[in-house]
Design a protein around this motif. Structure first.
Motif, PDB file in Angstrom:
ATOM      1  N   PRO A 260     -34.236  -7.101 -37.608  1.00 33.21           N
ATOM      2  CA  PRO A 260     -34.488  -8.387 -36.959  1.00 33.21           C
ATOM      3  C   PRO A 260     -33.988  -8.387 -35.517  1.00 33.21           C
ATOM      4  O   PRO A 260     -33.021  -7.706 -35.184  1.00 33.21           O
ATOM      5  N   ARG A 261     -34.644  -9.154 -34.687  1.00 28.57           N
ATOM      6  CA  ARG A 261     -34.241  -9.245 -33.290  1.00 28.57           C
ATOM      7  C   ARG A 261     -34.544 -10.633 -32.765  1.00 28.57           C
ATOM      8  O   ARG A 261     -35.382 -11.356 -33.298  1.00 28.57           O
ATOM      9  N   GLY A 262     -33.848 -11.011 -31.701  1.00 24.23           N
ATOM     10  CA  GLY A 262     -34.073 -12.310 -31.087  1.00 24.23           C
ATOM     11  C   GLY A 262     -33.133 -12.488 -29.920  1.00 24.23           C
ATOM     12  O   GLY A 262     -32.219 -11.690 -29.698  1.00 24.23           O
ATOM     13  N   THR A 263     -33.351 -13.548 -29.161  1.00 18.97           N
ATOM     14  CA  THR A 263     -32.467 -13.824 -28.032  1.00 18.97           C
ATOM     15  C   THR A 263     -31.187 -14.476 -28.533  1.00 18.97           C
ATOM     16  O   THR A 263     -31.151 -15.086 -29.608  1.00 18.97           O
ATOM     17  N   LEU A 264     -30.143 -14.335 -27.754  1.00 17.93           N
ATOM     18  CA  LEU A 264     -28.858 -14.921 -28.127  1.00 17.93           C
ATOM     19  C   LEU A 264     -28.970 -16.440 -28.232  1.00 17.93           C
ATOM     20  O   LEU A 264     -28.318 -17.060 -29.086  1.00 17.93           O
ATOM     21  N   GLU A 265     -29.792 -17.034 -27.401  1.00 21.51           N
ATOM     22  CA  GLU A 265     -29.973 -18.483 -27.442  1.00 21.51           C
ATOM     23  C   GLU A 265     -30.483 -18.929 -28.814  1.00 21.51           C
ATOM     24  O   GLU A 265     -30.052 -19.953 -29.352  1.00 21.51           O
ATOM     25  N   ARG A 266     -31.403 -18.151 -29.401  1.00 17.94           N
ATOM     26  CA  ARG A 266     -31.953 -18.520 -30.711  1.00 17.94           C
ATOM     27  C   ARG A 266     -30.994 -18.181 -31.846  1.00 17.94           C
ATOM     28  O   ARG A 266     -30.943 -18.867 -32.868  1.00 17.94           O
ATOM     29  N   LEU A 267     -30.198 -17.115 -31.688  1.00 17.79           N
ATOM     30  CA  LEU A 267     -29.334 -16.660 -32.763  1.00 17.79           C
ATOM     31  C   LEU A 267     -28.004 -17.402 -32.830  1.00 17.79           C
ATOM     32  O   LEU A 267     -27.328 -17.354 -33.861  1.00 17.79           O
ATOM     33  N   ARG A 268     -27.601 -18.047 -31.760  1.00 17.41           N
ATOM     34  CA  ARG A 268     -26.290 -18.718 -31.763  1.00 17.41           C
ATOM     35  C   ARG A 268     -26.161 -19.756 -32.881  1.00 17.41           C
ATOM     36  O   ARG A 268     -25.158 -19.765 -33.597  1.00 17.41           O
ATOM     37  N   PRO A 269     -27.148 -20.626 -33.082  1.00 18.27           N
ATOM     38  CA  PRO A 269     -26.985 -21.582 -34.185  1.00 18.27           C
ATOM     39  C   PRO A 269     -27.208 -20.966 -35.560  1.00 18.27           C
ATOM     40  O   PRO A 269     -26.740 -21.513 -36.565  1.00 18.27           O
ATOM     41  N   GLU A 270     -27.901 -19.843 -35.641  1.00 21.33           N
ATOM     42  CA  GLU A 270     -28.216 -19.221 -36.925  1.00 21.33           C
ATOM     43  C   GLU A 270     -27.937 -17.717 -36.877  1.00 21.33           C
ATOM     44  O   GLU A 270     -28.860 -16.898 -36.825  1.00 21.33           O
ATOM     45  N   PRO A 271     -26.679 -17.305 -36.895  1.00 24.56           N
ATOM     46  CA  PRO A 271     -26.383 -15.868 -36.863  1.00 24.56           C
ATOM     47  C   PRO A 271     -26.972 -15.111 -38.039  1.00 24.56           C
ATOM     48  O   PRO A 271     -27.234 -13.913 -37.956  1.00 24.56           O
ATOM     49  N   GLY A 272     -27.215 -15.814 -39.150  1.00 21.56           N
ATOM     50  CA  GLY A 272     -27.767 -15.152 -40.316  1.00 21.56           C
ATOM     51  C   GLY A 272     -29.155 -14.600 -40.092  1.00 21.56           C
ATOM     52  O   GLY A 272     -29.613 -13.737 -40.864  1.00 21.56           O
ATOM     53  N   ASP A 273     -29.853 -15.063 -39.054  1.00 21.93           N
ATOM     54  CA  ASP A 273     -31.184 -14.538 -38.750  1.00 21.93           C
ATOM     55  C   ASP A 273     -31.130 -13.070 -38.322  1.00 21.93           C
ATOM     56  O   ASP A 273     -32.172 -12.410 -38.239  1.00 21.93           O
ATOM     57  N   MET A 274     -29.931 -12.566 -38.024  1.00 24.25           N
ATOM     58  CA  MET A 274     -29.801 -11.165 -37.629  1.00 24.25           C
ATOM     59  C   MET A 274     -29.822 -10.225 -38.832  1.00 24.25           C
ATOM     60  O   MET A 274     -29.930  -9.012 -38.671  1.00 24.25           O
ATOM     61  N   LEU A 275     -29.727 -10.772 -40.054  1.00 27.80           N
ATOM     62  CA  LEU A 275     -29.652  -9.933 -41.245  1.00 27.80           C
ATOM     63  C   LEU A 275     -31.045  -9.583 -41.744  1.00 27.80           C
ATOM     64  O   LEU A 275     -31.934 -10.443 -41.795  1.00 27.80           O
ATOM     65  N   PRO A 276     -31.280  -8.331 -42.147  1.00 30.38           N
ATOM     66  CA  PRO A 276     -32.592  -7.954 -42.685  1.00 30.38           C
ATOM     67  C   PRO A 276     -32.870  -8.651 -44.002  1.00 30.38           C
ATOM     68  O   PRO A 276     -31.979  -8.767 -44.858  1.00 30.38           O
ATOM     69  N   ALA A 277     -34.106  -9.095 -44.171  1.00 35.69           N
ATOM     70  CA  ALA A 277     -34.465  -9.857 -45.367  1.00 35.69           C
ATOM     71  C   ALA A 277     -34.408  -9.009 -46.628  1.00 35.69           C
ATOM     72  O   ALA A 277     -34.140  -9.520 -47.712  1.00 35.69           O
ATOM     73  N   ASN A 278     -34.648  -7.714 -46.508  1.00 29.08           N
ATOM     74  CA  ASN A 278     -34.668  -6.851 -47.690  1.00 29.08           C
ATOM     75  C   ASN A 278     -33.298  -6.301 -48.057  1.00 29.08           C
ATOM     76  O   ASN A 278     -33.177  -5.457 -48.942  1.00 29.08           O
ATOM     77  N   GLY A 279     -32.243  -6.755 -47.372  1.00 31.07           N
ATOM     78  CA  GLY A 279     -30.891  -6.316 -47.686  1.00 31.07           C
ATOM     79  C   GLY A 279     -30.586  -4.894 -47.285  1.00 31.07           C
ATOM     80  O   GLY A 279     -29.623  -4.300 -47.781  1.00 31.07           O
ATOM     81  N   ALA A 280     -31.368  -4.338 -46.367  1.00 28.98           N
ATOM     82  CA  ALA A 280     -31.147  -2.959 -45.926  1.00 28.98           C
ATOM     83  C   ALA A 280     -29.789  -2.833 -45.247  1.00 28.98           C
ATOM     84  O   ALA A 280     -29.237  -3.797 -44.702  1.00 28.98           O
ATOM     85  N   GLN A 281     -29.254  -1.626 -45.269  1.00 29.14           N
ATOM     86  CA  GLN A 281     -27.926  -1.383 -44.697  1.00 29.14           C
ATOM     87  C   GLN A 281     -27.981  -1.446 -43.180  1.00 29.14           C
ATOM     88  O   GLN A 281     -28.801  -0.791 -42.537  1.00 29.14           O
ATOM     89  N   ILE A 282     -27.102  -2.244 -42.594  1.00 26.17           N
ATOM     90  CA  ILE A 282     -27.026  -2.389 -41.133  1.00 26.17           C
ATOM     91  C   ILE A 282     -26.130  -1.287 -40.573  1.00 26.17           C
ATOM     92  O   ILE A 282     -24.997  -1.102 -41.030  1.00 26.17           O
ATOM     93  N   THR A 283     -26.644  -0.556 -39.589  1.00 30.14           N
ATOM     94  CA  THR A 283     -25.853   0.511 -38.968  1.00 30.14           C
ATOM     95  C   THR A 283     -25.252   0.096 -37.630  1.00 30.14           C
ATOM     96  O   THR A 283     -24.326   0.741 -37.140  1.00 30.14           O
ATOM     97  N   GLY A 284     -25.775  -0.956 -37.029  1.00 26.23           N
ATOM     98  CA  GLY A 284     -25.252  -1.394 -35.745  1.00 26.23           C
ATOM     99  C   GLY A 284     -26.133  -2.455 -35.119  1.00 26.23           C
ATOM    100  O   GLY A 284     -27.046  -3.002 -35.767  1.00 26.23           O
ATOM    101  N   PHE A 285     -25.844  -2.740 -33.842  1.00 30.42           N
ATOM    102  CA  PHE A 285     -26.602  -3.744 -33.101  1.00 30.42           C
ATOM    103  C   PHE A 285     -26.887  -3.210 -31.706  1.00 30.42           C
ATOM    104  O   PHE A 285     -26.055  -2.528 -31.110  1.00 30.42           O
ATOM    105  N   ARG A 286     -28.065  -3.530 -31.197  1.00 32.16           N
ATOM    106  CA  ARG A 286     -28.430  -3.167 -29.832  1.00 32.16           C
ATOM    107  C   ARG A 286     -28.539  -4.437 -28.998  1.00 32.16           C
ATOM    108  O   ARG A 286     -29.261  -5.359 -29.344  1.00 32.16           O
ATOM    109  N   LEU A 287     -27.800  -4.475 -27.888  1.00 37.17           N
ATOM    110  CA  LEU A 287     -27.813  -5.623 -26.972  1.00 37.17           C
ATOM    111  C   LEU A 287     -28.530  -5.212 -25.694  1.00 37.17           C
ATOM    112  O   LEU A 287     -28.227  -4.162 -25.119  1.00 37.17           O
ATOM    113  N   SER A 288     -29.484  -6.028 -25.246  1.00 37.75           N
ATOM    114  CA  SER A 288     -30.306  -5.656 -24.098  1.00 37.75           C
ATOM    115  C   SER A 288     -30.509  -6.839 -23.162  1.00 37.75           C
ATOM    116  O   SER A 288     -30.654  -7.984 -23.607  1.00 37.75           O
ATOM    117  N   LEU A 289     -30.520  -6.541 -21.867  1.00 39.56           N
ATOM    118  CA  LEU A 289     -30.893  -7.517 -20.846  1.00 39.56           C
ATOM    119  C   LEU A 289     -32.049  -6.945 -20.034  1.00 39.56           C
ATOM    120  O   LEU A 289     -32.084  -5.747 -19.738  1.00 39.56           O
TER     121      LEU A 289
END
Length: 779
Positions: free
Chosen positions: A699-728
């Motif tokens: 999953p990906r999105g802007t910080l503005e959209r994710l701030r109220p809903e951090p859970g949107d960063m989690l994969p729906a299928n429960g896949a293992q998260i290895t890290g996060f990529r931050l980009s400007l």
């Protein structure tokens, strides 16, 4: 070059006549681009032990007072990076019999994880004399690469390749260094998130057995430094208290307020610290270096980038890396003085001006308003630089040590007339260093603005230097030198017995070294700090012509247009020119950011061992033709990952990004919440992408959209998260120059903005501590 095997030794005089000053480079490569190590040097007496803790040189004590040893730090090379150490063998005290050159890793890392471990020794002219490759480092955290030693009045080098599982602490104590051990078990606690519902515990590495054999060859019978079992001693993590430092100019006092200790540069974990007696620098009392613009522990750093072209008068600083939340207040104070001598840096806050309004200009030691022509700029820049080098020994030594100059009394001259055929030549400057009745001389050729070095001029100075027995020709310009791509083609007459070294300095590197001294490392007194500040102000002024690399070259516009209309073909030589300009720009960005932070910032090299630099650049040029993108990676000390930079010439966008690994413990939802909290001050348009094991992306999105809903960063299928990529993302400048709308300015701004607005808020890597098994062995 003489190739050595483990245990072999060779006399330096048999390899070169110019070995009064030598440089030793330790290098390695890493497939991830993140592998690193710290170098250290120990001077040993007759018993195989240091004569005192002052004989231990490392990143917090890099320079000997007599100039005999100087750690120059890291520099990028085609195969990863190298740490360079310069030795003036004529200045080594007579009672020093051996010089041990070692390197150590930290955070549980081992040398077996690095590739192409090597040590190269070069003579005073820069010519490589010997090379020793270590192929069997194994699971050790410290390695003695080699040692210089005296035998019958001659200096020799021995290839050692000896590993220590107990790290630098075990190695140092084996050679008699008194390690300051002020860390305790209470310091080693895992960070517990307020939202966490599991106890993460404290992960600890396992220490291996000590590999501490003696070097083969001509080792003295009584030498005990390399033998025996290394004692497992905890790596110390010194914590210091700093009071504000004020400076009133060249004649004003440096006044400490409260107890002041040497401040470790931001982001640098605590080192192994030997004890030593430290005397005051000035009658005002002991003063430790204070980093301007770096928040004190516990204070939030300011966000935002650095204005391009900011003047040295204000000296704005990039925010330092965010301090881990558990750092403040838990550590025990240092109980013994540090090895590093107390130095003077610029004050944190700029003094309030007494001017009535902004139109009043502060008087400067080096005025720039009268400069009307490039010739005026070259003459003034040469005179300003050489005079400051002569008056500030630390600065002059810093710039010349890597060029083979001895540590001695320096004098500088300008506009010297030297005979050359029918027409005398007048180099822009001459550097001369005297030590023990011997002279080291270098001719200086300077260019400013976009003026390129002329091969005919440089060739003439090389011929003059060879005839007159001078040691070097130093060129100064805004260009950045690259391995395998010389700025000028010069013919060397190998029939001549006397060798002349051709060296290059960019104005960006000069400014970087000045920043490092007055902002982070410190100089001998306030007058020296003020002189360096005036030099920086001059170099950064828009009329000085010393702004560093500032033009992408004539090929920039045709290549950009060819990518737009898809007419650029692979093999086009103009693409190769753009790739070389891009590499020079990245080198300059690293110098600028590193000077602001006081930390190592290096371009990442993932080249295969033995890759020719021309081949690597040709591959990058072909990639530019196919994909329309220029790419680079920067390793910034104290950050949790590699900063990636991409310039897409098709879309006109710059992308700066960093990948951070997922925590080893806890729940993914807590990871997401914690990351959003860390980025509370980051730009709303920051892109956050979840990295998922075995998949292209999560999953990906802007910080503005994710701030109220951090859970949107989690994969729906429960896949293992290895890290996060931050980009400007940022619009790319179009013109080839360094104007506000230029490509160079846009790249520099993008990197500084991303670091100041995003990276600075991330947790830095864990402090360098010895594995648990090593600490247990202490008791």
């Amino acid at each position: 070059m003489h190739e050595m095997v483990k245990g072999a030794n060779v006399g330096l005089a048999a390899l070169s006549e110019d070995v009064d000053a030598v440089s030793v480079s330790l290098g390695w490569t890493s497939s991830t681009g993140e592998g690193d190590a710290d170098v250290s040097v120990m001077l040993l007496g007759a018993g195989g032990k240091v004569r005192g803790d002052g004989d231990f040189y490392f990143y917090n004590n890099p320079v000997a007072a007599d100039g005999s040893v100087q750690l120059l730090g890291k520099k990028p090379v085609e195969e990863g990076s190298e740490d360079q150490i310069v030795f003036d063998l004529t200045a080594i005290p007579d009672d020093v019999e051996r010089i041990v050159v070692a390197a150590s890793r930290y955070e549980g890392a081992r040398f077996g994880e690095l590739d192409d471990l090597r040590v190269v020794l070069a003579d005073g002219s820069g010519e490589g004399l010997l090379r020793f490759a270590i192929d069997d480092a194994g699971s050790v955290s410290a390695v003695i690469f080699g040692e210089l030693y005296r035998r019958a009045g001659e200096w020799k080098f021995r290839a050692v390749g000896q590993g220590y599982a107990s790290g630098l602490a075990g190695l140092a104590t084996d050679f008699g260094v008194d390690i300051e051990d002020d860390a305790s078990e209470d310091d080693v606690e895992a960070e517990v998130d307020t939202d966490a519902d599991v106890d993460p515990g404290a992960a600890a590495g396992q220490g291996g057995a000590v590999d501490a054999g003696t070097g083969a060859g001509e080792a003295a019978a009584g030498a005990a430094g390399g033998g025996g079992a290394a004692r497992a001693v905890e790596q110390a993590t010194p914590v210091t208290r700093a009071g504000p430092v004020t400076s009133a100019g060249p004649d004003g006092p440096v006044t400490p307020v409260g107890p002041v200790g040497a401040v470790t540069p931001a982001g640098r974990p605590g080192p192994v610290t030997p004890a030593a007696s430290v005397g005051p620098v000035t009658p005002a009392g002991p003063v430790g270096p204070v980093t301007p613009g770096v928040p004190a522990p516990g204070q939030p750093p300011e966000s935002g980038g650095i204005p391009a072209g900011a003047h040295a008068g204000t000296l704005p600083a990039v925010p330092a890396p965010r301090q881990p939340e558990e750092d403040a207040g838990d550590r025990k104070p240092s109980v013994r003085p540090r090895t590093a001598k107390k130095k003077v840096t610029l004050p944190k806050a700029v003094k309030k001006s007494l001017a009535e309004n902004e139109s009043w200009r502060e008087a400067r030691l080096f005025p720039v308003s009268a400069l009307k022509s490039d010739r005026d700029r070259e003459t003034r820049a040469t005179s300003v630089l050489l005079s400051v080098m002569a008056q500030v020994p630390e600065f002059g030594r810093r710039l010349t040590a890597a060029f083979g100059a001895p540590a001695g009394r320096m004098e500088t001259f300008t506009e010297v007339s030297l005979p050359h055929g029918e027409t005398p030549r007048r180099p822009d400057g001459v550097l001369r260093v005297e030590r023990a009745g011997k002279l080291w001389t270098a001719l200086v050729e300077t260019k400013t603005n976009g003026n390129a070095l002329k091969a005919e001029q440089v060739q003439a100075y090389m011929d003059i230097a060879a005839r007159r027995g001078y040691e070097a020709v130093i060129t100064l310009s805004n260009d950045v030198a690259l391995e395998g791509s010389p700025l000028v083609d010069v013919k060397i007459d190998k029939r001549r017995k006397h060798k002349v070294a051709l060296r290059h300095l960019s104005w960006a590197e000069v400014a970087h070294q000045a920043q490092m001294l007055i902002r982070h490392e410190g100089v001998g007194n306030s007058a020296h700090a003020w002189l360096l500040q005036e030099l920086l102000h001059y170099l950064q002024h828009e009329n000085s012509g010393c702004h560093g690399f500032q033009n992408m070259g004539a090929a920039w516009v045709p290549v950009r247009n060819g990518i737009d209309d898809e007419t650029l073909c692979q093999g086009d030589p103009r693409a190769l020119e753009v790739v070389e300009s891009w590499e020079r720009l990245i080198r300059q960005v690293c110098l600028g950011l590193g000077g602001e932070l006081g930390q190592k910032v290096l371009p990442v090299r993932r080249a295969r061992r033995g890759t020719d630099p021309e081949v690597r650049r040709a591959e990058m040029a072909d990639q530019l033709c196919r994909e329309g993108r220029l790419q680079a990676e920067l390793r910034i000390e104290g950050t949790p990952g590699i900063l990636a930079l991409s310039a897409d010439l098709r879309t006109g966008k710059l992308r700066t990004s960093i990948e951070i690994p997922a925590p080893e413990q806890g729940y993914p939802l807590n990871w997401a919440k914690r990351l959003v909290r860390k980025l509370a001050e980051a730009p709303a348009d920051l892109h956050v992408e979840t990295l998922v094991d075995g998949e292209m992306g999560g999953p990906r999105g802007t910080l503005e959209r994710l701030r109220p809903e951090p859970g949107d960063m989690l994969p729906a299928n429960g896949a293992q998260i290895t890290g996060f990529r931050l980009s400007l993302f940022k619009g790319m400048g179009s013109t080839r120059g360094n104007a506000e709308s230029g490509f160079i300015r846009s790249v520099d701004d993008a990197v500084h903005r991303f670091y100041g607005a995003v990276v600075v808020h991330l947790d830095r890597p864990a402090a360098r501590r010895a594995p648990t098994a090593e600490r247990a062995a202490v008791g």
